[in-house]
Scaffold this active site. Structure first.
Site, PDB file in Angstrom:
ATOM      1  CB  ALA A  90      -0.877  -0.008   1.247  1.00 24.53           C
TER       2      ALA A  90
ATOM      3  N   GLY B 217       0.628  -5.242   0.679  1.00 23.37           N
ATOM      4  CA  GLY B 217      -0.461  -5.364  -0.290  1.00 23.37           C
ATOM      5  C   GLY B 217      -0.020  -6.007  -1.599  1.00 23.37           C
TER       6      GLY B 217
ATOM      7  CD  GLU C   2      -2.172  -7.837   2.597  1.00 12.83           C
ATOM      8  OE1 GLU C   2      -2.010  -6.658   2.238  1.00 12.83           O
ATOM      9  OE2 GLU C   2      -2.756  -8.151   3.650  1.00 12.83           O
TER      10      GLU C   2
ATOM     11  CD  GLU D 158       1.437  -5.670   5.414  1.00 15.37           C
ATOM     12  OE1 GLU D 158       2.307  -6.515   5.715  1.00 15.37           O
ATOM     13  OE2 GLU D 158       0.749  -5.751   4.384  1.00 15.37           O
TER      14      GLU D 158
HETATM   15  N1  3HC Z   1       4.518   3.585  -0.017  1.00 16.51           N
HETATM   16  C1  3HC Z   1       4.963   4.803  -0.387  1.00 16.51           C
HETATM   17  N2  3HC Z   1       6.241   5.044  -0.748  1.00 16.51           N
HETATM   18  C2  3HC Z   1       7.080   4.014  -0.738  1.00 16.51           C
HETATM   19  C3  3HC Z   1       6.681   2.718  -0.363  1.00 16.51           C
HETATM   20  C4  3HC Z   1       5.337   2.520   0.004  1.00 16.51           C
HETATM   21  N3  3HC Z   1       4.860   1.308   0.354  1.00 16.51           N
HETATM   22  N4  3HC Z   1       7.756   1.903  -0.443  1.00 16.51           N
HETATM   23  C5  3HC Z   1       8.769   2.656  -0.856  1.00 16.51           C
HETATM   24  N5  3HC Z   1       8.374   3.929  -1.037  1.00 16.51           N
HETATM   25  C6  3HC Z   1       9.172   5.057  -1.529  1.00 16.51           C
HETATM   26  C7  3HC Z   1      10.245   5.461  -0.538  1.00 16.51           C
HETATM   27  O1  3HC Z   1       9.752   6.390   0.400  1.00 16.51           O
HETATM   28  C8  3HC Z   1      11.288   6.077  -1.450  1.00 16.51           C
HETATM   29  O2  3HC Z   1      10.842   7.359  -1.778  1.00 16.51           O
HETATM   30  P1  3HC Z   1      11.892   8.557  -2.022  1.00 16.51           P
HETATM   31  O3  3HC Z   1      12.751   8.106  -3.159  1.00 16.51           O
HETATM   32  O4  3HC Z   1      11.031   9.716  -2.304  1.00 16.51           O
HETATM   33  O5  3HC Z   1      12.661   8.679  -0.743  1.00 16.51           O
HETATM   34  C9  3HC Z   1      11.176   5.216  -2.723  1.00 16.51           C
HETATM   35  O6  3HC Z   1       9.885   4.589  -2.668  1.00 16.51           O
HETATM   36  C10 3HC Z   1      12.222   4.145  -2.833  1.00 16.51           C
HETATM   37  O7  3HC Z   1      12.219   3.409  -1.608  1.00 16.51           O
HETATM   38  P2  3HC Z   1      13.575   2.899  -0.941  1.00 16.51           P
HETATM   39  O8  3HC Z   1      14.567   4.005  -0.922  1.00 16.51           O
HETATM   40  O9  3HC Z   1      13.199   2.280   0.340  1.00 16.51           O
HETATM   41  O10 3HC Z   1      14.034   1.821  -2.012  1.00 16.51           O
HETATM   42  P3  3HC Z   1      14.732   0.429  -1.767  1.00 16.51           P
HETATM   43  O11 3HC Z   1      14.946  -0.148  -3.105  1.00 16.51           O
HETATM   44  O12 3HC Z   1      15.893   0.584  -0.843  1.00 16.51           O
HETATM   45  O13 3HC Z   1      13.663  -0.479  -0.971  1.00 16.51           O
HETATM   46  C11 3HC Z   1      11.517  -1.449  -0.569  1.00 16.51           C
HETATM   47  C12 3HC Z   1      12.489  -0.843  -1.594  1.00 16.51           C
HETATM   48  C13 3HC Z   1      12.113  -2.737   0.010  1.00 16.51           C
HETATM   49  C14 3HC Z   1      10.245  -1.738  -1.272  1.00 16.51           C
HETATM   50  C15 3HC Z   1      11.324  -0.463   0.606  1.00 16.51           C
HETATM   51  O14 3HC Z   1      11.004   0.806   0.078  1.00 16.51           O
HETATM   52  C16 3HC Z   1      10.230  -0.841   1.537  1.00 16.51           C
HETATM   53  O15 3HC Z   1      10.455  -1.625   2.442  1.00 16.51           O
HETATM   54  N6  3HC Z   1       9.037  -0.260   1.362  1.00 16.51           N
HETATM   55  C17 3HC Z   1       7.938  -0.452   2.263  1.00 16.51           C
HETATM   56  C18 3HC Z   1       7.257  -1.768   2.021  1.00 16.51           C
HETATM   57  C19 3HC Z   1       6.078  -1.935   2.931  1.00 16.51           C
HETATM   58  O16 3HC Z   1       6.138  -1.646   4.124  1.00 16.51           O
HETATM   59  N7  3HC Z   1       4.970  -2.421   2.377  1.00 16.51           N
HETATM   60  C20 3HC Z   1       3.781  -2.607   3.132  1.00 16.51           C
HETATM   61  C21 3HC Z   1       2.962  -1.365   3.045  1.00 16.51           C
HETATM   62  S1  3HC Z   1       1.553  -1.418   4.088  1.00 16.51           S
HETATM   63  C22 3HC Z   1       0.444  -2.387   3.250  1.00 16.51           C
HETATM   64  O17 3HC Z   1       0.718  -2.912   2.217  1.00 16.51           O
HETATM   65  C23 3HC Z   1      -0.901  -2.458   3.903  1.00 16.51           C
HETATM   66  C24 3HC Z   1      -1.733  -3.561   3.351  1.00 16.51           C
HETATM   67  O18 3HC Z   1      -1.560  -4.712   4.112  1.00 16.51           O
HETATM   68  C25 3HC Z   1      -3.173  -3.191   3.406  1.00 16.51           C
END
Ligand code: 3HC
Length: 702
Positions: A65, A105, A108, A128
Site C-alpha cells: 500500500a 499489499g 496480498e 506491515e
Molecule cells: N509507499 C509509499 N512510498 C514508498 C513505499 C510505500 N509502500 N515503499 C517505498 N516507497 C518510496 C520510498 O519512500 C522512497 O521514496 P523517495 O525516493 O522519495 O525517498 C522510494 O519509494 C524508494 O524506496 P527505498 O529508498 O526504500 O528503495 P529500496 O529499493 O531501498 O527499498 C523497498 C524498496 C524494500 C520496497 C522499501 O522501500 C520498503 O520496504 N518499502 C515499504 C514496504 C512496505 O512496508 N509495504 C507494506 C505497506 S503497508 C500495506 O501494504 C498495507 C496492506 O496490508 C493493506
C-alpha cells in the site's frame, strides 16, 4: 472508461498482461488498485483472453500500500470490492509474475492470484508490523492457508523479506524461474499452460487450523521485543482468526483489527521512522549530478575491536577486505576475535557454517602499509587519539593511490585537523561506526570542510553497501550522534548525585522501551572508555561539568562487565547486572562530599531530565548547521542508541510532548541548575512560534 495511467492491459496472444507502472516501487497508490480492478474486468470480459498475468514495471512487482496515504483520512474500498475480491471472483486464472519486491499489499494481491511465479532474486513478505499495522488486505487470512499458522506467524510478526527460493519452499511461490529467464515471456508461457485448469486454485478455499498453544507460544516469544506495542499482538490475533473462523469472517476480523492500528500513535511513529530513514540519504546542498564512486578494494587499518567489526561488515556484504595492523600480535589477536565472533554466530544459529567460511575467507590480514597500497578506500580504525591517528594518516597518504579515499573511524576527533596532515583533504571524511560495527546499523559520515561532494557521496554509499543507514554529520566535537547524547550521559550521573540509583534510572529507560538501561550499557561498553573523553573535554574547557561519581568508579578499577564490577556487580561468567550496595555507598558518600541535597524522583522526571537535555543539545546542533534535519537526529538515535522505534526518535517523541512544554521545563531547570540547562536559541524560537521540532529549519550545513 479510459485506461488507467498507472495500470495497462496488453495482449500477448490469448494471454492478458496487466502491468502496474507507478514508480518508484509500484506502491498501491493513487489509482493503482482501481486500475488493476479495471484491467481484470476488461480481461475477463474479453473472449479472446483465456488467462492473465499480473506484473510490475520497473524495479518491482508491488511494494505494498502507499504508506504516504496512511493517516490522511484515506478511504479504503469496502470489503467485497477490493482487488483481492475481484481476483477471487475472476472466472479466468491470474498468474502473479514477481520480480523485485512483493511486499504487504503486493504479496496480498499475489496471494489472491491463482498462481505465483518469481525470478530468483525476488523477495516477498508482509512487513506491515514494522510500520505498526497488520496485513490488512487479506494477508493474515491467506498466508496461513498457504504456509500454515506457525510459519505465517513467524513471517507476519517479523515482517522479514523472504527470498524467492525460500518462499517456494514454503509454498508461497509455485515456480522460481532460472536466473536468466525473461519474466514476462515465462509468465505468459506459464499462463498458457494453466489457462484451462479448473477449478481455479483459490487460497481462500483452503483450510488452516492450529492449536491455541501455538499462538500463546508466539506471544511469549515476542514479549520482550514487542514490549509497549500493539501491532505484533494484533497480527497474532488476526492469524488466530484465520484458524478459527470461516474465510469471510476472518477477513472482517482482520479489517477491524487493522482499523484499530492504522492511526494509532505506534503506527504514526513507525511511519515517520520509515520516511526519516529514506530522507537521511538525501544531501540537499550537494550538486544533484554528483554520483558516488564505486569501490572494489577496501581496507581497514587497525585490527582492534572496531577495525575487526568494520572488516566483518564488509565481508558480510560480499566484499573482499584487507585488515592491516603494523603489530603482528595485534593482527593475530584481531583475527582471532573475528573468528570467535563468527563462531558464536554459528553456535547461536544465526549463521550457516558454509557462510562463516565464505565470510572469513574474504577477510585478508596484512601487516604492512605496502600491502594495502592498491586499495581504493581505506578506513582507519586505530586508537581514538589524535597523536595516534595522525602518523597513520600521513603514512596512508603516502602509500595510497592519489584517488583513493581515506576515511577515519572516529567518534569525536576533529576531522579537519586529521585531513590536514594529508595531501588529499578533499578525499578525506569521517566514518563513525557504532560498536559492534558489524551489527549496529548507523554509520555517521562526518564532513570535514575540504571534503569534496564526491567523497561525501561515496562515504554515504559505502555505508549503504554494507547494510548501514548512513547519516551526515558536521565536524563538531562528538559529531551529531554522540554530541546530542552527551548531556543525557552527564545527566544520568548527576541524577545519582541528587538521590537516584543506577537501577532506578535503568528501569525507567527500559520501561520507556530501550533494550537496556544506560548504566547497564555503560558497563557493557566499559567505563574507562567514557573517562578518556571526559578528561580530554575537562582539559579543553575549564567550565566542563565533571562527574565525580563516574570518575570515582573508574579510579577504583570498576570498568564494568570486563572487571566484574562497574555501575553493577557481575557474577563470574554471567552478564546479569546486580545492584551493588557498594556503588550505592560510593554514590551517597560522593554526593555528601559535594553537599548535594538528596531527594526522590518520579519516573517521568528521570525520563525528562535525560531526554530533554539531549533535545536541547540537538537544537543547538541544528542551529549551528551540523545536521540537515531533526529527523536525521532521530534516525541516529534509533540506529545508534536503541531508542524505541515505535516512539519515532528523540525529536519526534519530544514533539509528542510539545515544544512549548519542553521549553518551559528546560527554562525552569535553567533557573534551578544553572548554565548546563540554558535553552538553545532554536528551542526558544520554536517554542515562541509553536513550530514542531521536526519542522525546525536548521542553519545551512557548516
Ligand atoms: N509507499 C509509499 N512510498 C514508498 C513505499 C510505500 N509502500 N515503499 C517505498 N516507497 C518510496 C520510498 O519512500 C522512497 O521514496 P523517495 O525516493 O522519495 O525517498 C522510494 O519509494 C524508494 O524506496 P527505498 O529508498 O526504500 O528503495 P529500496 O529499493 O531501498 O527499498 C523497498 C524498496 C524494500 C520496497 C522499501 O522501500 C520498503 O520496504 N518499502 C515499504 C514496504 C512496505 O512496508 N509495504 C507494506 C505497506 S503497508 C500495506 O501494504 C498495507 C496492506 O496490508 C493493506
Amino acid at each position: 472508461m479510459n485506461e488507467s495511467p498507472v495500470v495497462r492491459l496488453e495482449k500477448d496472444g490469448e494471454i492478458g498482461v496487466i502491468i502496474v507502472n507507478y514508480p518508484p516501487v509500484n506502491a498501491l497508490g493513487s489509482g493503482v488498485s482501481d486500475g488493476i480492478i479495471d484491467a481484470l474486468n476488461r480481461a475477463n470480459a474479453d473472449p479472446a483472453i483465456k488467462a492473465m498475468v499480473l506484473m510490475g514495471e520497473g524495479r518491482s512487482f508491488i511494494a505494498g500500500a502507499d504508506i504516504r496515504g496512511f493517516g490522511t483520512g484515506r478511504k479504503r474500498p469496502p470489503l467485497g470490492q477490493r482487488t483481492y475480491d475481484v481476483l477471487d471472483a475472476s472466472p479466468k486464472p491470474v498468474v502473479a509474475a514477481i520480480h523485485g519486491y512483493a511486499l504487504g499489499g503486493g504479496l496480498e494481491n499475489a496471494l489472491a492470484c491463482h498462481y505465483r511465479i518469481a525470478v530468483p532474486s525476488a523477495k516477498v513478505g508482509l512487513p506491515e508490523v514494522l510500520i505498526g499495522i497488520l496485513p490488512g488486505g487479506g494477508g493474515t487470512q491467506r498466508l496461513p492457508r498457504v504456509v500454515g499458522a506457525q510459519a505465517a506467524l513467524e513471517l507476519i510478526t517479523s515482517g522479514r523479506h523472504v527470498p524467492a527460493p525460500e518462499a517456494a519452499g514454503l509454498g508461497i511461490i509455485d515456480e522460481v524461474l532460472p536466473a536468466n529467464a525473461n519474466l514476462r515471456a515465462a509468465a505468459v508461457a506459464y499462463a498458457r499452460k494453466i489457462a484451462d485448469i479448473r477449478p481455479l486454485p483459490r487460497v481462500r478455499d483452503r483450510n488452516v487450523t492450529a492449536e491455541p498453544a501455538v499462538f500463546d507460544a508466539v506471544r511469549k516469544s515476542i514479549a520482550r521485543k514487542a514490549r509497549n506495542q500493539k501491532a505484533p499482538y494484533s497480527c497474532i490475533a488476526a492469524v488466530e482468526a484465520a484458524c478459527t473462523l470461516p474465510f469471510d469472517e476472518g477477513i472482517r476480523r482482520e479489517s477491524e483489527l487493522f482499523a484499530e492500528l492504522e492511526n494509532a500513535d505506534e503506527a504514526k511513529a513507525l511511519r515517520y521512522a520509515f520516511f526519516a530513514e529514506r530522507e537521511v540519504a538525501k544531501l540537499p546542498d550537494l550538486p544533484p549530478d554528483i554520483k558516488p564512486c564505486n569501490f572494489a578494494a577496501p581496507a581497514v587499518v587497525g585490527a582492534g575491536t572496531m577495525g575487526g567489526g568494520i572488516a566483518m561488515a564488509f565481508a558480510d556484504f560480499g566484499y573482499d577486505v584487507k585488515i592491516m595492523d603494523a603489530a603482528q600480535d595485534a593482527l593475530d589477536r584481531g583475527m582471532e576475535r573475528i573468528r570467535a565472533n563468527y563462531a558464536t554466530s554459528v553456535k547461536r544459529g544465526s549463521l550457516a557454517e558454509d557462510e562463516r567460511l565464505r565470510r572469513l575467507g574474504r577477510i585478508h590480514p596484512v601487516a604492512g602499509y605496502d600491502d594495502i597500497s592498491d586499495c581504493d578506500v581505506v578506513i582507519e580504525a586505530v586508537f581514538e587519539r589524535m597523536d595516534v591517528k595522525k602518523p597513520v594518516f600521513e603514512k596512508l597518504d603516502q602509500v595510497l593511490k592519489p584517488d583513493a579515499f581515506l576515511f577515519s573511524n572516529t567518534s569525536a576527533l576533529d576531522m579537519d585537523e586529521l585531513a590536514a596532515v594529508t595531501k588529499r583533504p578533499e578525499r578525506v571524511a569521517g566514518t563513525h561506526f557504532f560498536s559492534p560495527a558489524n551489527v549496529m546499523k548507523l554509520l555517521e559520515v562526518v564532513r570535514p570542510s575540504k571534503a569534496s561532494p564526491e567523497t561525501l557521496m561515496t562515504a554515504m554509499a559505502l555505508g549503504r553497501r554494507i547494510g548501514k543507514i548512513s547519516a551526515m554529520a558536521g565536524n563538531t566535537d562528538g559529531f551529531v550522534a554522540n554530541r546530542s547524547r552527551a548531556p543525557f550521559n552527564s545527566e544520568m550521573v548527576i541524577l545519582l548525585e541528587e538521590g537516584c540509583l543506577p537501577e532506578q534510572v535503568d528501569k525507567v529507560m527500559v520501561d520507556f522501551g530501550y533494550p537496556m538501561g544506560p548504566f547497564a550499557v555503560g558497563d557493557l561498553a566499559g567505563l574507562d572508555v567514557g573517562a578518556e573523553g571526559r578528561k580530554r573535554r575537562a582539559l579543553a574547557n575549564p567550565n566542563y561539568r565533571k562527574l565525580p561519581i563516574a570518575d570515582k568508579l573508574v579510579e577504583m578499577g570498576r570498568y564494568g562487565q570486563k572487571t566484574g564490577a562497574g555501575w553493577y556487580r557481575y557474577e563470574k561468567g554471567d552478564r546479569t547486572p546486580h545492584p551493588d550496595p557498594e556503588v550505592a555507598a560510593i554514590i551517597r558518600s560522593v554526593a555528601a562530599g559535594m553537599g548535594v541535597p538528596q531527594r526522590t524522583f518520579t519516573d517521568t522526571e528521570i525520563l525528562h531530565r535525560l531526554l530533554f537535555s539531549s533535545v536541547n543539545e540537538a537544537c543547538r546542533i541544528l542551529e549551528e548547521g551540523k545536521a540537515y534535519r531533526a529527523s536525521d537526529i532521530d534516525v541516529m538515535w534509533l540506529h545508534g542508541f536503541g531508542f524505541p522505534r515505535y516512539r519515532g526518535g528523540l525529536m519526534y517523541w519530544a514533539d509528542g510532548i510539545g515544544v512549548k512544554s519542553v521549553y518551559a521545563q528546560i527554562a525552569a531547570w535553567h533557573q534551578q541548575y544553572g548554565d548546563r540547562w540554558a535553552p538553545s536559541r532554536l528551542l526558544r524560537e520554536l517554542a515562541e512560534t509553536g513550530t514542531p521540532f521536526r519542522e525546525a529549519k536548521p542553519a545551512p550545513f557548516a
